[in-house]
Enzyme design. Structure first.
Site, PDB file in Angstrom:
ATOM      1  N   HIS A  43      12.740  -3.944  -3.463  1.00  0.00           N
ATOM      2  CA  HIS A  43      13.129  -5.197  -2.646  1.00  0.00           C
ATOM      3  C   HIS A  43      13.800  -6.105  -3.524  1.00  0.00           C
ATOM      4  O   HIS A  43      13.145  -6.995  -4.364  1.00  0.00           O
ATOM      5  CB  HIS A  43      11.894  -6.078  -2.686  1.00  0.00           C
ATOM      6  CG  HIS A  43      12.243  -7.149  -1.255  1.00  0.00           C
ATOM      7  ND1 HIS A  43      11.634  -8.015  -0.584  1.00  0.00           N
ATOM      8  CD2 HIS A  43      13.100  -7.649  -1.447  1.00  0.00           C
ATOM      9  CE1 HIS A  43      11.803  -8.681   0.058  1.00  0.00           C
ATOM     10  NE2 HIS A  43      13.334  -9.443  -0.583  1.00  0.00           N
ATOM     11  N   GLU A  70      13.800  -3.287   0.934  1.00  0.00           N
ATOM     12  CA  GLU A  70      13.725  -4.159   1.570  1.00  0.00           C
ATOM     13  C   GLU A  70      14.467  -5.460   1.829  1.00  0.00           C
ATOM     14  O   GLU A  70      14.852  -5.425   0.194  1.00  0.00           O
ATOM     15  CB  GLU A  70      11.880  -4.352   2.125  1.00  0.00           C
ATOM     16  CG  GLU A  70      11.608  -4.493   0.471  1.00  0.00           C
ATOM     17  CD  GLU A  70      10.084  -4.896   1.051  1.00  0.00           C
ATOM     18  OE1 GLU A  70       9.656  -4.376   1.813  1.00  0.00           O
ATOM     19  OE2 GLU A  70       9.382  -5.415   0.361  1.00  0.00           O
ATOM     20  N   HIS A 190       1.516  -5.392   3.398  1.00  0.00           N
ATOM     21  CA  HIS A 190       1.184  -7.527   2.607  1.00  0.00           C
ATOM     22  C   HIS A 190      -0.047  -7.350   2.850  1.00  0.00           C
ATOM     23  O   HIS A 190      -0.577  -7.667   3.168  1.00  0.00           O
ATOM     24  CB  HIS A 190       2.261  -8.316   3.574  1.00  0.00           C
ATOM     25  CG  HIS A 190       2.792  -9.716   2.730  1.00  0.00           C
ATOM     26  ND1 HIS A 190       3.683  -9.809   1.854  1.00  0.00           N
ATOM     27  CD2 HIS A 190       1.484 -10.624   2.204  1.00  0.00           C
ATOM     28  CE1 HIS A 190       3.684 -10.752   1.144  1.00  0.00           C
ATOM     29  NE2 HIS A 190       2.472 -11.380   1.308  1.00  0.00           N
TER      30      HIS A 190
END
Length: 238
Positions: A43, A70, A190
């Site tokens: 990320h 991401e 997550h």
């Protein structure tokens, strides 16, 4: 079998605390694949507080499994995706000032924006995924946007799991089933960990990929990286 994509952001956080290249992000990615991970997730945030833009380019020719990038689809992110052409781009609606991703897309409100971005990503041959909360109407919106997959934002499941796992999984089960029925691929991520991952997979067996970083890296401090990856793979091997 559900694929395990290891998010290596926290490796970069540790490196950045002292500068230099220890631990080496590229070597850790290689090791994760060698130890059995079927994907690598990064990320690259604007502030580069963990994964940097250069890290992404360094990983481009190293990752031999699925490469998942991401992030928030601003101009910088889109330029990275165009250059690197990863297996998958996961769109996350987080502004630069947040600590970590803490909400999914409103696919109804952002339909036009997401549709344009997804069309562009697909023109580059990149599979698309939208970070999303477990609501059927949001799944319908995601389908209209043209995304290939959705990634269930699982923080609510993880935080409630120990208290009442049946209640914690209820909305996820329902929305995942709906997504599956309307032809969306399904990812999740997550706060999934060794305590709650197996039950999640048992209840949603058709989830295609989980992206796990923070918990896996923390576990690796105690169990070692190779052993930890094998432990997570065993939780998914039902």
């Amino acid at each position: 079998m559900t694929q395990l994509s290891v998010n290596i952001n926290k490796i970069a956080t540790l490196r950045n605390a002292r500068g230099g290249s220890n631990p080496n992000v590229v070597q850790v990615a290689r090791d994760c694949e060698r130890f059995g991970a079927q994907g690598i997730t990064v990320h690259p945030r604007q502030d580069e507080r963990h994964i940097t833009r250069q890290d992404v380019y360094d990983l481009q020719d190293v990752v031999t499994t699925e490469f998942n990038i991401e992030g928030y689809p601003d101009e910088r992110f889109m330029r990275i995706i165009e250059d690197v052409r990863p297996t998958q781009a996961t769109l996350v609606p987080d502004p630069p000032n947040v600590l970590t991703s803490n909400a999914g897309w409103d696919t109804i409100k952002n339909e036009d924006k997401l549709s344009d971005i997804i069309n562009q990503l697909k023109s580059w041959g990149v599979r698309t995924s939208i970070f999303i909360e477990p609501e059927n109407y949001l799944m319908d919106g995601a389908k209209k946007c043209g995304t290939d997959r959705v990634e269930l934002y699982t923080e609510m499941y993880a935080s409630s799991y120990l208290k009442d796992r049946e209640k914690a999984i209820k909305d996820y089960k329902s929305s995942a089933k709906h997504a599956h029925e309307i032809g969306l691929g399904l990812n999740a991520g997550h706060d999934l960990d060794l305590k709650n991952l197996r039950y999640f997979k048992e209840q949603i067996p058709f989830v295609e990929e989980v992206s796990i970083g923070h918990a896996l890296v923390c576990d690796a401090l105690y169990f070692g990286l190779e052993n930890t990856i094998q432990m997570y793979l065993r939780e998914l091997d039902l």
